[in-house]
Every structure is written in structure tokens, then in C-alpha cells.
Design an enzyme around this catalytic site. Sequence first.
Site, PDB file in Angstrom:
ATOM      1  N   GLY A  24      10.878   2.407   4.100  1.00 24.13           N
ATOM      2  CA  GLY A  24      11.399   1.364   3.220  1.00 24.13           C
ATOM      3  C   GLY A  24      11.839   0.117   3.970  1.00 24.13           C
ATOM      4  N   ASP A  63      -4.582   2.646   6.995  1.00 22.99           N
ATOM      5  CA  ASP A  63      -5.324   2.769   8.256  1.00 22.99           C
ATOM      6  C   ASP A  63      -4.669   3.715   9.247  1.00 22.99           C
ATOM      7  OD1 ASP A  63      -3.094   0.935   8.799  1.00 22.99           O
ATOM      8  OD2 ASP A  63      -4.069   0.651  10.733  1.00 22.99           O
ATOM      9  N   LYS A  80       6.818   7.336  -0.181  1.00 21.54           N
ATOM     10  CA  LYS A  80       7.394   8.576   0.340  1.00 21.54           C
ATOM     11  C   LYS A  80       8.877   8.659  -0.018  1.00 21.54           C
ATOM     12  CE  LYS A  80       4.088   8.620   4.186  1.00 21.54           C
ATOM     13  NZ  LYS A  80       3.880   8.399   5.628  1.00 21.54           N
ATOM     14  N   ASP A 124       0.844  -1.204   0.000  1.00 23.36           N
ATOM     15  CA  ASP A 124       0.000   0.000   0.000  1.00 23.36           C
ATOM     16  C   ASP A 124       0.874   1.248   0.000  1.00 23.36           C
ATOM     17  OD1 ASP A 124       0.951  -0.470   2.586  1.00 23.36           O
ATOM     18  OD2 ASP A 124      -0.986  -0.194   3.566  1.00 23.36           O
ATOM     19  N   ILE A 125       1.908   1.246   0.846  1.00 25.89           N
ATOM     20  CA  ILE A 125       2.734   2.453   0.966  1.00 25.89           C
ATOM     21  C   ILE A 125       4.146   2.100   1.427  1.00 25.89           C
ATOM     22  CG2 ILE A 125       1.876   2.901   3.324  1.00 25.89           C
ATOM     23  CD1 ILE A 125       2.111   5.929   2.613  1.00 25.89           C
ATOM     24  N   ILE A 126       5.110   2.785   0.871  1.00 24.38           N
ATOM     25  CA  ILE A 126       6.491   2.636   1.315  1.00 24.38           C
ATOM     26  C   ILE A 126       6.881   3.947   1.988  1.00 24.38           C
ATOM     27  CG2 ILE A 126       8.869   2.322   0.546  1.00 24.38           C
ATOM     28  CD1 ILE A 126       7.606   0.486  -1.676  1.00 24.38           C
ATOM     29  N   ASP A 127       7.235   3.825   3.258  1.00 20.95           N
ATOM     30  CA  ASP A 127       7.541   5.016   4.056  1.00 20.95           C
ATOM     31  C   ASP A 127       9.048   5.080   4.268  1.00 20.95           C
ATOM     32  OD1 ASP A 127       7.756   7.014   5.909  1.00 20.95           O
ATOM     33  OD2 ASP A 127       6.370   6.169   7.354  1.00 20.95           O
TER      34      ASP A 127
HETATM   35  P1  IMP Z   1       8.013   1.420   6.215  1.00 18.82           P
HETATM   36  O1  IMP Z   1       8.593   0.135   6.694  1.00 18.82           O
HETATM   37  O2  IMP Z   1       8.436   2.598   7.026  1.00 18.82           O
HETATM   38  O3  IMP Z   1       8.268   1.648   4.726  1.00 18.82           O
HETATM   39  O4  IMP Z   1       6.443   1.341   6.442  1.00 18.82           O
HETATM   40  C1  IMP Z   1       5.672   0.544   5.675  1.00 18.82           C
HETATM   41  C2  IMP Z   1       4.341   0.162   6.289  1.00 18.82           C
HETATM   42  O5  IMP Z   1       3.914   1.060   7.339  1.00 18.82           O
HETATM   43  C3  IMP Z   1       3.283   0.260   5.233  1.00 18.82           C
HETATM   44  O6  IMP Z   1       3.128  -0.973   4.575  1.00 18.82           O
HETATM   45  C4  IMP Z   1       2.061   0.678   5.990  1.00 18.82           C
HETATM   46  O7  IMP Z   1       1.369  -0.465   6.439  1.00 18.82           O
HETATM   47  C5  IMP Z   1       2.580   1.462   7.159  1.00 18.82           C
HETATM   48  N1  IMP Z   1       2.546   2.929   6.870  1.00 18.82           N
HETATM   49  C6  IMP Z   1       3.596   3.719   6.574  1.00 18.82           C
HETATM   50  N2  IMP Z   1       3.208   4.991   6.358  1.00 18.82           N
HETATM   51  C7  IMP Z   1       1.862   4.993   6.495  1.00 18.82           C
HETATM   52  C8  IMP Z   1       0.862   6.013   6.355  1.00 18.82           C
HETATM   53  O8  IMP Z   1       1.119   7.193   6.054  1.00 18.82           O
HETATM   54  N3  IMP Z   1      -0.417   5.608   6.571  1.00 18.82           N
HETATM   55  C9  IMP Z   1      -0.761   4.336   6.876  1.00 18.82           C
HETATM   56  N4  IMP Z   1       0.134   3.355   7.012  1.00 18.82           N
HETATM   57  C10 IMP Z   1       1.436   3.675   6.822  1.00 18.82           C
HETATM   58 MG    MG Z   2       1.546  -2.105   4.183  1.00 21.03          MG
END
Ligand code: IMP
Ligand code: MG
Length: 182
Positions: free
Chosen positions: A110, A163, A136, A105-108
Amino acid sequence: MKDDQIIIDDLIFEKYIQENDVYQRNVELSKELNDFYKDKNPLVIGVLNGCIYFMMDILNLCDFDYSVDFIRAKSYKGMESTKLNIEYFSDKKLIENKYILIVEDIIDSGKTISNIYKKLSTCKPKNIKIISLLSKVESVDEIDIDWCGFKIENKYVIGYGLDYNNLFRNLKDIYKLNEEEK
Ligand code: IMP
Ligand code: MG
């Protein structure tokens, strides 16, 4: 409460990406997937729970044959990143020698996708690609995101699978946190 605002726990989210723009982008992405995956029979692995709306919509627009599977990755409690936990449902032998498409759904930061990518790589797939509705960042730990719906600013977003404490996944549009307005 205005129609284009969601208010919860003192937080205000405002409408950011409209349902129709998501649909139009999904159409574009599905064309690219159709070109790449024609006759490749990929195993499409969704990252639960956030992927389900995007995964279903995008696959419904695709016309190649594929199998589906899921991984659960939980890393967030509210808006705070906590310890990452990855759960597999499949027999890892199914990954061997296959074209794998991971749907996020989203990569924040990473962190989640790099972990999943590294773990799946050990199962000897023929090829792994990543599609994410939102991102992002552009690339993470030497991994490129192969297809991305929208590159967004560094704000917390909800709706269309995303969510806040397991709420608001059902929203048709995507909303972002408004940090100025309180
Ligand atoms: P990462 O490991 O920081 O890239 O985060 C990835 C996971 O965190 C995603 O698959 C989402 O489930 C959740 N996530 C990150 N940012 C958001 C956001 O802005 N809204 C909702 N869920 C997020
Ligand atoms: Mg996710």
C-alpha cells in the site's frame, strides 16, 4: 513446461486468474464506474507501467467522458521492494477541482498508492478514487480502495500487466508464484 506454468530463475508460476474471469470482473467494475462517473468527466490517472492493460480494457467498457494521464511509480526490483520513485507527466493544475480516478495494477503493502494519493491530494482535486485490478490488502493508511478486481493471497503474481523484472506483462492470464514446488 506445462501450459499452465511459467518457469524462470528457478521460480515456478502457476495459472491463477483466467483471462475470461478478468474480463467478466472488468464488465462488473465498468458498470459501477459508469454509475459513479456519469457526467463527472474524471481525469483517469494510470500508474505506469503495470496499469496499461487493465486501464485500456476497463476504459473501453466505460461510457462516460474522461481524460487520461499517467504517473510512473517504480518500487520493485525483481520481487524485492526498493525505494519508491514517483514521476509526474502532467501539469498539476489539470488536477485542480477534478474528479480523479487512479488506476493501479496491484496494491501490495500500500506504500505506492498512499504516496500517490497524498501527493495528488495536495493538488486540490474535487475527489480522488482508486481502482486496482488486484489487492493484497483491504485498506492502507486510512485510504480505502474504492474498486478492486480481485483480493488475492500474499503471493507474487505476473501477467496482464504485472511483471517480473519487466517480463511477462503480455501474458493474458494472471499467474502466481508457487513457493512449495521447486
Ligand atoms: P506496494 O507499494 O507494496 O503496494 O507495491 C505496489 C507496486 O509494486 C505495484 O504497483 C506493482 O507495480 C508492484 N508489485 C507489488 N506486488 C506485485 C506482484 O505480486 N507482482 C508484480 N508487481 C507487484
Ligand atoms: Mg503498479
